[in-house]
Write an enzyme that holds these catalytic residues in place. Structure first.
Site, PDB file in Angstrom:
ATOM      1  N   ASP A   3      21.879  -6.315  23.790  1.00 24.97           N
ATOM      2  CA  ASP A   3      21.675  -5.321  22.732  1.00 24.97           C
ATOM      3  C   ASP A   3      20.871  -4.158  23.317  1.00 24.97           C
ATOM      4  OD1 ASP A   3      21.658  -4.149  20.217  1.00 24.97           O
ATOM      5  OD2 ASP A   3      20.437  -5.694  19.265  1.00 24.97           O
ATOM      6  N   HIS A   4      20.720  -3.121  22.508  1.00 21.55           N
ATOM      7  CA  HIS A   4      19.852  -1.994  22.885  1.00 21.55           C
ATOM      8  C   HIS A   4      18.582  -2.082  22.053  1.00 21.55           C
ATOM      9  CE1 HIS A   4      23.817   0.281  23.821  1.00 21.55           C
ATOM     10  NE2 HIS A   4      23.345  -0.271  24.923  1.00 21.55           N
TER      11      HIS A   4
ATOM     12  N   TYR B   5      21.380  -2.376  16.309  1.00 26.24           N
ATOM     13  CA  TYR B   5      22.633  -2.964  15.822  1.00 26.24           C
ATOM     14  C   TYR B   5      23.810  -2.822  16.794  1.00 26.24           C
ATOM     15  CZ  TYR B   5      19.484  -3.005  11.959  1.00 26.24           C
ATOM     16  OH  TYR B   5      18.371  -3.206  11.204  1.00 26.24           O
ATOM     17  N   HIS B   6      23.498  -3.014  18.075  1.00 33.94           N
ATOM     18  CA  HIS B   6      24.553  -2.978  19.082  1.00 33.94           C
ATOM     19  C   HIS B   6      24.684  -4.285  19.856  1.00 33.94           C
ATOM     20  CE1 HIS B   6      23.602   1.595  19.146  1.00 33.94           C
ATOM     21  NE2 HIS B   6      24.359   1.265  18.122  1.00 33.94           N
ATOM     22  N   PRO B   7      24.477  -5.448  19.224  1.00 34.31           N
ATOM     23  CA  PRO B   7      24.623  -6.679  20.004  1.00 34.31           C
ATOM     24  C   PRO B   7      26.089  -6.925  20.363  1.00 34.31           C
ATOM     25  CG  PRO B   7      24.312  -7.229  17.693  1.00 34.31           C
ATOM     26  CD  PRO B   7      24.130  -5.742  17.810  1.00 34.31           C
TER      27      PRO B   7
END
Ligand code: FAD
Length: 605
Positions: A333-334, A536-538
């Protein structure tokens, strides 16, 4: 069909009731599980072959009308259409978040997370995809994937913004440059320039690599959201061979041992079990393939409860092992830090602040109703190469919260809690500032992280939510990167355009970090660990890799290793997270995955 209240959309018919009546007698060529960014795209593309019957099963229903208005995207978070997954507590992380855990929002509706995301359309760099290829994923290098980005796209930019090399005009996904009338836009942009960042007119142009600041493009059509539901599924939903069942939760993939020619035995996916909205368990069969597009949390869960996953972990939960694979590992993720808050025009009278703020909101929403796309200040982004590596390691996004708005949410929780999962105590710090003036957040995001976490089963019960361990910031250099990102924003705050605009960086002191003076290195390290969170980038939990790669779950044709007739096509197959937001790359995966299937069955023209 059901009308959507905001635009003149009609959502697809719900095939569910017919399916529940007939189940057991019906077999489809393909079953797609999950109608999100990837699943809606795959179902639409496969149904282009008239002789294939395609069933799409989606756990959610139609998106509510408020998904349409871009500026309102954060209203959806933690609402009924958000799965609102919550991670497990982790040492040294999440102290300022609710219950010491991190929120992982995911869309629970047709269009999935593309129906609730912030619509930023960023594809990733040449380096990102060439890295996938270097990891053994032949056919997934930049030159291979670019045609699929172009295939999806209907880029609406014209004049100087039109460039036929990276962009497409004939795809179903509308991608638009937006308009911003937010006065802070030029102050932030001018500040970026004074910090010697280049101005970029097109961040998806891949040469030279995007380091600089500029406006982003968004998946917005005529001022409203363009999800994959709208782009791909709706235009296809009149087809006789595409069936969309809503509010259907798939619980398991059904497997069968079969004897292959040559006396070998193998396992084949033959269909899925699901639960109807009234709670009845049912089955439906696929003659060709089951395709999992349930996203980064649920695709690995469905695999594991079906017997595909780490053998020991499955046995612990009493699950018979069909294929021993590292499902759930490689969660990437980020990590973002939303602890840098600017007050805007705080030195004005309260009446002026209130009036100007209301006027700006109204004027911005008027753009939407005039069919003009806007995300306000959010249109702007910075990509900063903080370590002189020749590529960006920090992305900064800018969000405006109108005066006295963070406490006014549909569910009455602070917008800060809804968006970032903050504890009430932390959210109150933001709310207290927001009743004095508009707030502008400048959020540095580490797009160069290395930590990997894991999704594991809570139990063998398919309805139980899996456990998520993020393992964020497990490498010291990841903290250093975020510290340099914070430095960038602090320097930005001192530039003349920001000072002249009355944008003041507030010394927000997180309660767990008061032992350190605000603004010191120790304070920032504490604050990063305290409120650093997901943007919310997993991705990555069903990792793609070559046949010989023991770290991967699917091969480069997205087939689950050791099982026939089963693929994963969604964000979970990314071997490494792209260095930007993840929606565009997920849609690319769906486009390419669909062509891989068509080619396999000799249907690619
Ligand atoms: C709040 C938020 C903001 C974001 N902002 C951006 C942005 O601005 N730009 C960007 O590029 N990316 C953004 N992203 C990330 C991006 O949207 C995701 O990476 C992408 O949508 C993931 O696509 P997917 O197909 O893998 O999963 P999803 O789109 O999440 O789709 C999975 C689907 O499967 C369904 N499903 C799950 N389990 C089951 C089951 N058991 N049975 C049936 N159906 C099931 C779900 O309901 C869902 O519809 C954001 C995400 C969020 C949540």
């Amino acid at each position: 069909r059901r009308w959507n209240g905001v635009s003149s959309l009609m959502y697809p018919n719900d095939y569910g009731p017919t399916l529940f009546r007939d189940a057991g007698n019906v077999t489809f060529d393909f079953i797609v599980v999950g109608g999100g960014s990837a699943g809606a795209t795959v179902a639409a593309r496969l149904s282009e072959i008239p002789e294939w019957n395609v069933l799409l099963l989606e756990a959610g229903g139609d998106p509510p009308a408020n998904t349409e208005t871009p500026l309102r995207f954060s209203d959806l978070m933690t609402s009924d259409v958000d799965w609102t997954f919550i991670t497990e507590p982790e040492p040294h992380l999440f102290g300022g978040l609710e219950h010491g855990r991190c929120q992982v929002s995911r869309g629970l509706m047709l269009g999935g997370s593309s129906s609730m995301n912030a619509m930023m359309y960023l594809r990733g760099t040449k380096r990102d995809f060439d890295e996938w290829e270097r990891l053994g994923n032949t056919g997934w290098g930049f030159g291979d994937v670019l045609p699929y980005f172009i295939k999806s796209e209907n880029f609406t930019g014209s004049g100087g913004r039109w460039d036929a090399v990276p962009h497409g005009r004939n795809g179903p996904l509308t991608v638009s440059p937006l308009v911003s009338i937010d006065p802070a836009y030029s102050a932030v942009a001018d500040g970026n320039r004074l910090l010697r960042l280049a101005e970029l007119d097109d961040i998806n142009r891949f040469a030279p690599p995007a380091v600089g600041y500029g406006p982003m493009d968004f998946t917005v059509r005529d001022g409203l959201r363009c999800s994959t539901l709208k782009a791909f599924l709706l235009p296809a939903s009149g087809r006789q061979n595409l069936f969309v069942a809503k509010n259907v939760r798939v619980t398991q993939v059904m497997m069968q041992r079969i004897s292959a020619p040559g006396g070998r035995n193998c396992t084949r996916a033959v269909g899925v079990e699901y639960v109807t909205p009234s709670g009845r368990a049912k089955r439906v069969y696929a003659s060709r393939e089951v395709i999992l597009s349930a996203g980064v949390i649920m695709s690995p869960q469905i695999l594991m409860v079906s017997g595909v996953g780490p053998a020991e972990h499955l046995r612990q939960h009493g699950i018979r092992v069909i294929s021993d694979l590292p499902v759930g590992y490689n969660y990437q993720d980020h990590v973002s830090f939303a602890g840098l808050v600017f007050s805007d025009r705080k030195n004005r009278s309260r009446a002026d602040i209130s009036r100007e703020s209301t006027d700006l909101v109204r004027a911005t929403l008027d753009l939407v109703s005039a069919g003009i796309g806007t995300m306000g200040l959010t249109n702007l982004v910075s990509f900063v190469d903080t370590a002189a590596k020749g590529r960006a390691d920090i992305q900064v996004v800018y969000l405006r919260f109108a005066y006295n708005s963070t406490r006014n949410t549909p569910n009455k929780r602070s917008r800060m809690s809804n968006m970032f999962g903050y504890s009430d105590q932390v959210a109150r710090l933001y709310d207290d500032l927001n009743i004095l003036s508009d707030s502008v957040l400048a959020i540095p995001i580490n797009v160069d992280g290395r930590s990997t976490g894991r999704v594991v089963l809570r139990s063998g019960d398919p309805m139980a939510r899996p456990k998520i361990y993020t393992n964020y910031l497990s490498h010291d250099d990841e903290i250093e990167t975020l510290l340099r990102g914070i430095d960038f924003v602090v320097e930005l705050s001192k530039t003349k355009p920001m000072v002249d605009a009355g944008l003041v960086l507030e010394p927000v002191e997180f309660p767990d970090c008061v032992a350190h003076a605000w603004g010191t290195r120790d304070y920032w390290v504490c604050a990063i660990r305290n409120v650093g969170t997901s943007l919310y980038h997993p991705v990555g939990t069903c990792r793609m890799g070559p046949a010989c790669d023991h770290r991967s779950v699917v091969d480069t044709t997205l087939n689950v290793k050791g099982v026939n007739g089963l693929r994963v096509i969604d964000s979970s197959i990314m071997p490494k997270v792209v260095s930007v937001n993840t929606n565009a790359a997920t849609i690319m995966i769906a486009e390419k995955g669909s062509d891989i299937i068509k080619k396999f069955y000799g249907k690619l023209l």
